[in-house]
Motif scaffolding. Structure first.
Motif, PDB file in Angstrom:
ATOM      1  N   PHE A   1       0.825  -1.201   0.000  1.00  0.00           N
ATOM      2  CA  PHE A   1       0.000   0.000   0.000  1.00  0.00           C
ATOM      3  C   PHE A   1       0.862   1.256   0.000  1.00  0.00           C
ATOM      4  O   PHE A   1       0.586   2.222  -0.721  1.00  0.00           O
ATOM      5  CB  PHE A   1      -0.917  -0.001   1.232  1.00  0.00           C
ATOM      6  CG  PHE A   1      -1.920   1.131   1.255  1.00  0.00           C
ATOM      7  CD1 PHE A   1      -3.216   0.934   0.807  1.00  0.00           C
ATOM      8  CD2 PHE A   1      -1.572   2.395   1.717  1.00  0.00           C
ATOM      9  CE1 PHE A   1      -4.138   1.972   0.821  1.00  0.00           C
ATOM     10  CE2 PHE A   1      -2.484   3.437   1.737  1.00  0.00           C
ATOM     11  CZ  PHE A   1      -3.775   3.223   1.284  1.00  0.00           C
ATOM     12  N   LEU A   2       1.921   1.245   0.797  1.00  0.00           N
ATOM     13  CA  LEU A   2       2.758   2.437   0.932  1.00  0.00           C
ATOM     14  C   LEU A   2       3.571   2.711  -0.328  1.00  0.00           C
ATOM     15  O   LEU A   2       4.008   3.838  -0.540  1.00  0.00           O
ATOM     16  CB  LEU A   2       3.678   2.301   2.149  1.00  0.00           C
ATOM     17  CG  LEU A   2       2.955   2.122   3.483  1.00  0.00           C
ATOM     18  CD1 LEU A   2       3.963   1.998   4.622  1.00  0.00           C
ATOM     19  CD2 LEU A   2       1.990   3.261   3.754  1.00  0.00           C
ATOM     20  N   ASP A   3       3.783   1.708  -1.154  1.00  0.00           N
ATOM     21  CA  ASP A   3       4.430   1.934  -2.448  1.00  0.00           C
ATOM     22  C   ASP A   3       3.461   2.586  -3.426  1.00  0.00           C
ATOM     23  O   ASP A   3       3.848   3.417  -4.249  1.00  0.00           O
ATOM     24  CB  ASP A   3       4.924   0.616  -3.051  1.00  0.00           C
ATOM     25  CG  ASP A   3       6.154   0.074  -2.341  1.00  0.00           C
ATOM     26  OD1 ASP A   3       6.853   0.863  -1.671  1.00  0.00           O
ATOM     27  OD2 ASP A   3       6.406  -1.142  -2.453  1.00  0.00           O
ATOM     28  N   ARG A   4       2.192   2.194  -3.335  1.00  0.00           N
ATOM     29  CA  ARG A   4       1.213   2.641  -4.312  1.00  0.00           C
ATOM     30  C   ARG A   4       0.626   4.015  -3.990  1.00  0.00           C
ATOM     31  O   ARG A   4       0.294   4.779  -4.901  1.00  0.00           O
ATOM     32  CB  ARG A   4       0.059   1.632  -4.390  1.00  0.00           C
ATOM     33  CG  ARG A   4       0.472   0.237  -4.817  1.00  0.00           C
ATOM     34  CD  ARG A   4      -0.686  -0.736  -4.726  1.00  0.00           C
ATOM     35  NE  ARG A   4      -1.747  -0.394  -5.666  1.00  0.00           N
ATOM     36  CZ  ARG A   4      -1.865  -0.919  -6.875  1.00  0.00           C
ATOM     37  NH1 ARG A   4      -0.989  -1.806  -7.302  1.00  0.00           N
ATOM     38  NH2 ARG A   4      -2.865  -0.573  -7.665  1.00  0.00           N
ATOM     39  N   HIS A   5       0.516   4.350  -2.700  1.00  0.00           N
ATOM     40  CA  HIS A   5      -0.279   5.519  -2.339  1.00  0.00           C
ATOM     41  C   HIS A   5       0.428   6.527  -1.434  1.00  0.00           C
ATOM     42  O   HIS A   5      -0.207   7.446  -0.922  1.00  0.00           O
ATOM     43  CB  HIS A   5      -1.581   5.067  -1.658  1.00  0.00           C
ATOM     44  CG  HIS A   5      -2.387   4.118  -2.490  1.00  0.00           C
ATOM     45  ND1 HIS A   5      -2.853   4.440  -3.740  1.00  0.00           N
ATOM     46  CD2 HIS A   5      -2.778   2.835  -2.262  1.00  0.00           C
ATOM     47  CE1 HIS A   5      -3.523   3.418  -4.242  1.00  0.00           C
ATOM     48  NE2 HIS A   5      -3.485   2.425  -3.356  1.00  0.00           N
ATOM     49  N   ALA A   6       1.716   6.370  -1.229  1.00  0.00           N
ATOM     50  CA  ALA A   6       2.450   7.348  -0.414  1.00  0.00           C
ATOM     51  C   ALA A   6       2.524   8.681  -1.143  1.00  0.00           C
ATOM     52  O   ALA A   6       2.541   8.740  -2.372  1.00  0.00           O
ATOM     53  CB  ALA A   6       3.847   6.833  -0.109  1.00  0.00           C
ATOM     54  N   ASP A   7       2.556   9.763  -0.372  1.00  0.00           N
ATOM     55  CA  ASP A   7       2.756  11.087  -0.939  1.00  0.00           C
ATOM     56  C   ASP A   7       3.780  11.831  -0.086  1.00  0.00           C
ATOM     57  O   ASP A   7       4.346  11.271   0.855  1.00  0.00           O
ATOM     58  CB  ASP A   7       1.437  11.864  -1.038  1.00  0.00           C
ATOM     59  CG  ASP A   7       0.722  11.989   0.312  1.00  0.00           C
ATOM     60  OD1 ASP A   7       1.401  12.027   1.362  1.00  0.00           O
ATOM     61  OD2 ASP A   7      -0.514  12.059   0.317  1.00  0.00           O
ATOM     62  N   ALA A   8       3.998  13.084  -0.404  1.00  0.00           N
ATOM     63  CA  ALA A   8       5.063  13.848   0.249  1.00  0.00           C
ATOM     64  C   ALA A   8       4.812  14.058   1.733  1.00  0.00           C
ATOM     65  O   ALA A   8       5.751  14.337   2.489  1.00  0.00           O
ATOM     66  CB  ALA A   8       5.232  15.190  -0.457  1.00  0.00           C
ATOM     67  N   ASP A   9       3.574  13.942   2.176  1.00  0.00           N
ATOM     68  CA  ASP A   9       3.236  14.225   3.570  1.00  0.00           C
ATOM     69  C   ASP A   9       3.098  12.971   4.432  1.00  0.00           C
ATOM     70  O   ASP A   9       2.884  13.078   5.640  1.00  0.00           O
ATOM     71  CB  ASP A   9       1.927  15.018   3.646  1.00  0.00           C
ATOM     72  CG  ASP A   9       2.015  16.353   2.940  1.00  0.00           C
ATOM     73  OD1 ASP A   9       3.083  16.992   3.039  1.00  0.00           O
ATOM     74  OD2 ASP A   9       1.026  16.751   2.288  1.00  0.00           O
ATOM     75  N   LEU A  10       3.201  11.797   3.830  1.00  0.00           N
ATOM     76  CA  LEU A  10       2.918  10.581   4.598  1.00  0.00           C
ATOM     77  C   LEU A  10       3.994  10.302   5.646  1.00  0.00           C
ATOM     78  O   LEU A  10       3.687   9.812   6.739  1.00  0.00           O
ATOM     79  CB  LEU A  10       2.778   9.385   3.657  1.00  0.00           C
ATOM     80  CG  LEU A  10       2.311   8.081   4.318  1.00  0.00           C
ATOM     81  CD1 LEU A  10       0.994   8.279   5.052  1.00  0.00           C
ATOM     82  CD2 LEU A  10       2.180   6.970   3.271  1.00  0.00           C
ATOM     83  N   ALA A  11       5.246  10.624   5.352  1.00  0.00           N
ATOM     84  CA  ALA A  11       6.310  10.395   6.335  1.00  0.00           C
ATOM     85  C   ALA A  11       6.033  11.175   7.617  1.00  0.00           C
ATOM     86  O   ALA A  11       6.203  10.659   8.726  1.00  0.00           O
ATOM     87  CB  ALA A  11       7.664  10.791   5.747  1.00  0.00           C
ATOM     88  N   GLU A  12       5.594  12.414   7.481  1.00  0.00           N
ATOM     89  CA  GLU A  12       5.276  13.203   8.675  1.00  0.00           C
ATOM     90  C   GLU A  12       4.072  12.615   9.408  1.00  0.00           C
ATOM     91  O   GLU A  12       4.014  12.642  10.641  1.00  0.00           O
ATOM     92  CB  GLU A  12       4.999  14.656   8.295  1.00  0.00           C
ATOM     93  CG  GLU A  12       4.773  15.549   9.498  1.00  0.00           C
ATOM     94  CD  GLU A  12       4.755  17.026   9.153  1.00  0.00           C
ATOM     95  OE1 GLU A  12       4.082  17.795   9.866  1.00  0.00           O
ATOM     96  OE2 GLU A  12       5.418  17.415   8.161  1.00  0.00           O
ATOM     97  N   ALA A  13       3.108  12.068   8.661  1.00  0.00           N
ATOM     98  CA  ALA A  13       1.948  11.441   9.308  1.00  0.00           C
ATOM     99  C   ALA A  13       2.375  10.259  10.158  1.00  0.00           C
ATOM    100  O   ALA A  13       1.873  10.062  11.273  1.00  0.00           O
ATOM    101  CB  ALA A  13       0.932  11.015   8.247  1.00  0.00           C
ATOM    102  N   PHE A  14       3.312   9.452   9.667  1.00  0.00           N
ATOM    103  CA  PHE A  14       3.822   8.345  10.464  1.00  0.00           C
ATOM    104  C   PHE A  14       4.604   8.861  11.678  1.00  0.00           C
ATOM    105  O   PHE A  14       4.493   8.303  12.778  1.00  0.00           O
ATOM    106  CB  PHE A  14       4.707   7.435   9.612  1.00  0.00           C
ATOM    107  CG  PHE A  14       3.963   6.325   8.943  1.00  0.00           C
ATOM    108  CD1 PHE A  14       3.657   5.164   9.633  1.00  0.00           C
ATOM    109  CD2 PHE A  14       3.554   6.435   7.619  1.00  0.00           C
ATOM    110  CE1 PHE A  14       2.961   4.131   9.026  1.00  0.00           C
ATOM    111  CE2 PHE A  14       2.859   5.406   7.007  1.00  0.00           C
ATOM    112  CZ  PHE A  14       2.558   4.258   7.702  1.00  0.00           C
ATOM    113  N   ALA A  15       5.382   9.904  11.490  1.00  0.00           N
ATOM    114  CA  ALA A  15       6.148  10.455  12.616  1.00  0.00           C
ATOM    115  C   ALA A  15       5.224  10.951  13.717  1.00  0.00           C
ATOM    116  O   ALA A  15       5.496  10.765  14.907  1.00  0.00           O
ATOM    117  CB  ALA A  15       7.056  11.580  12.130  1.00  0.00           C
ATOM    118  N   THR A  16       4.116  11.574  13.349  1.00  0.00           N
ATOM    119  CA  THR A  16       3.192  12.094  14.356  1.00  0.00           C
ATOM    120  C   THR A  16       2.361  10.987  15.001  1.00  0.00           C
ATOM    121  O   THR A  16       1.693  11.216  16.011  1.00  0.00           O
ATOM    122  CB  THR A  16       2.259  13.146  13.751  1.00  0.00           C
ATOM    123  OG1 THR A  16       1.542  12.584  12.647  1.00  0.00           O
ATOM    124  CG2 THR A  16       3.042  14.356  13.268  1.00  0.00           C
ATOM    125  N   ALA A  17       2.404   9.775  14.433  1.00  0.00           N
ATOM    126  CA  ALA A  17       1.678   8.640  15.016  1.00  0.00           C
ATOM    127  C   ALA A  17       2.546   7.804  15.944  1.00  0.00           C
ATOM    128  O   ALA A  17       2.069   6.824  16.521  1.00  0.00           O
ATOM    129  CB  ALA A  17       1.119   7.760  13.900  1.00  0.00           C
TER     130      ALA A  17
END
Length: 253
Positions: free
Chosen positions: A38-54
Motif C-alpha cells: 500500500f505504501l508503495d502505491r499511495h504514499a505522498d510527500a506528507d505521509l512520512a510526517e503522518a507516520f512520525a506524528t503517530a
C-alpha cells in the motif's frame, strides 16, 4: 455490503497475501484481489510526517508523535526502503486515518474494503487502564493487519516470562528473545513463523465480518473470529480445528 476486498502485500514479511486471498474467496460473497504494498502505491510527500506524528513515545503517555526532522527523515527512508524500518510503535488509529485519506479515488466507500498487511507494529490506547496495547489488527477502512503484531501483541505463555525472569536474575541481563523461544516449551508464534499465513486468515476475515456486521470479534475462544489476548489462544483459534463456532460456521464454514 462489501462487494470487493483488496489485500495489500507486506513484502518484508512471510505473510502470503495470495494464499490469504484464495482462502478468503471461499468464504465471503465478494471479489477478492491482491495488490502490492500500500505504501508503495499511495504514499505522498506528507505521509512520512503522518507516520512520525503517530509514533508512540511511552506505554503510559497518551500523546504521540514528533515533527522533528530526524524522525520525519527516518519515516521517509522507511517508506522508500521498508527493510530499514523497525523498532517503532505506532498509534494504529492515527495510521489508519492517514491511509484512509490516501485511498484511491472511487474506492473509499465500504463497498470496497481495503485490508493492508503491514510490517509496522501498531497499538491502540486503553482508556480503561491508561496505557497503549499492541494489536494484531485495527478494524475499519482500511483494515490494518500487523504481521509483527501477530508475534508480539498476544502475551506468551507464563513459562516464557518465568524463564526470562530467572535468566535475568542469573546473568543480570535479559536473555535474547531467540534463546527464550528455543528454551521454553509452549505454544506461541515467533518472528517469521512458517504458520504466519495460516494464523492471519482469521484476522483478515475479521476485517470483512466487522464491516458487514458491526461486530468486532467472536466470544467463542476457539473460533477464527475470536481475539485472544494470549499466544496459546491464538494457536487454538487459528491453527486448530474447528475453524469456527457454530454461528460463524453457518456463514463462513
Amino acid at each position: 455490503m462489501v462487494d470487493t476486498v483488496v489485500l495489500y502485500r507486506a513484502p518484508t514479511t512471510v505473510a502470503d497475501a495470495t494464499e490469504l486471498a484464495t482462502w478468503l474467496r471461499g468464504r465471503v460473497d465478494a471479489a477478492v484481489g491482491v495488490r502490492g504494498r500500500f505504501l508503495d502505491r499511495h504514499a505522498d510527500a506528507d505521509l512520512a510526517e503522518a507516520f512520525a506524528t503517530a509514533r508512540v513515545h511511552s506505554p503510559y503517555e497518551r500523546d504521540t508523535g514528533t515533527t522533528m526532522l530526524g524522525a520525519v527523515r527516518y519515516e521517509d527512508r522507511a517508506l522508500d526502503d521498508p527493510d530499514r524500518a523497525g523498532g517503532v510503535l505506532y498509534d494504529g488509529v492515527a495510521v489508519q486515518d492517514a491511509l484512509n485519506a490516501r485511498l484511491p479515488r472511487g474506492e473509499s466507500s465500504l463497498s470496497t474494503l481495503h485490508v493492508v498487511l503491514t510490517d509496522r507494529m501498531l497499538a491502540t490506547w486503553g482508556d480503561h487502564d491508561g496505557r497503549w496495547h499492541k494489536r494484531v489488527s485495527v478494524l475499519g477502512q482500511p483494515a490494518l493487519v500487523s504481521v509483527p503484531g501477530l508475534y508480539e501483541a498476544p502475551a506468551k505463555p507464563e513459562a516464557y516470562y518465568r524463564a526470562k525472569q530467572e535468566r535475568a536474575l542469573v546473568t543480570g541481563d535479559a536473555p535474547p528473545r531467540e534463546v527464550l523461544e528455543s528454551a521454553v516449551d509452549g505454544e506461541f508464534l515467533v518472528a517469521d513463523d512458517p504458520r504466519t499465513t495460516e494464523a492471519l486468515k482469521g484476522y483478515v476475515l475479521q476485517a470483512v465480518d466487522y464491516v458487514e456486521t458491526g461486530e468486532p470479534f467472536c466470544d467463542v475462544e476457539s473460533c477464527r473470529l475470536a481475539n485472544p489476548h494470549r499466544q496459546p489462544g491464538v494457536v487454538g483459534a487459528q491453527l486448530r480445528p474447528p475453524e469456527f463456532c457454530d454461528r460463524h460456521a453457518e456463514q463462513y464454514g
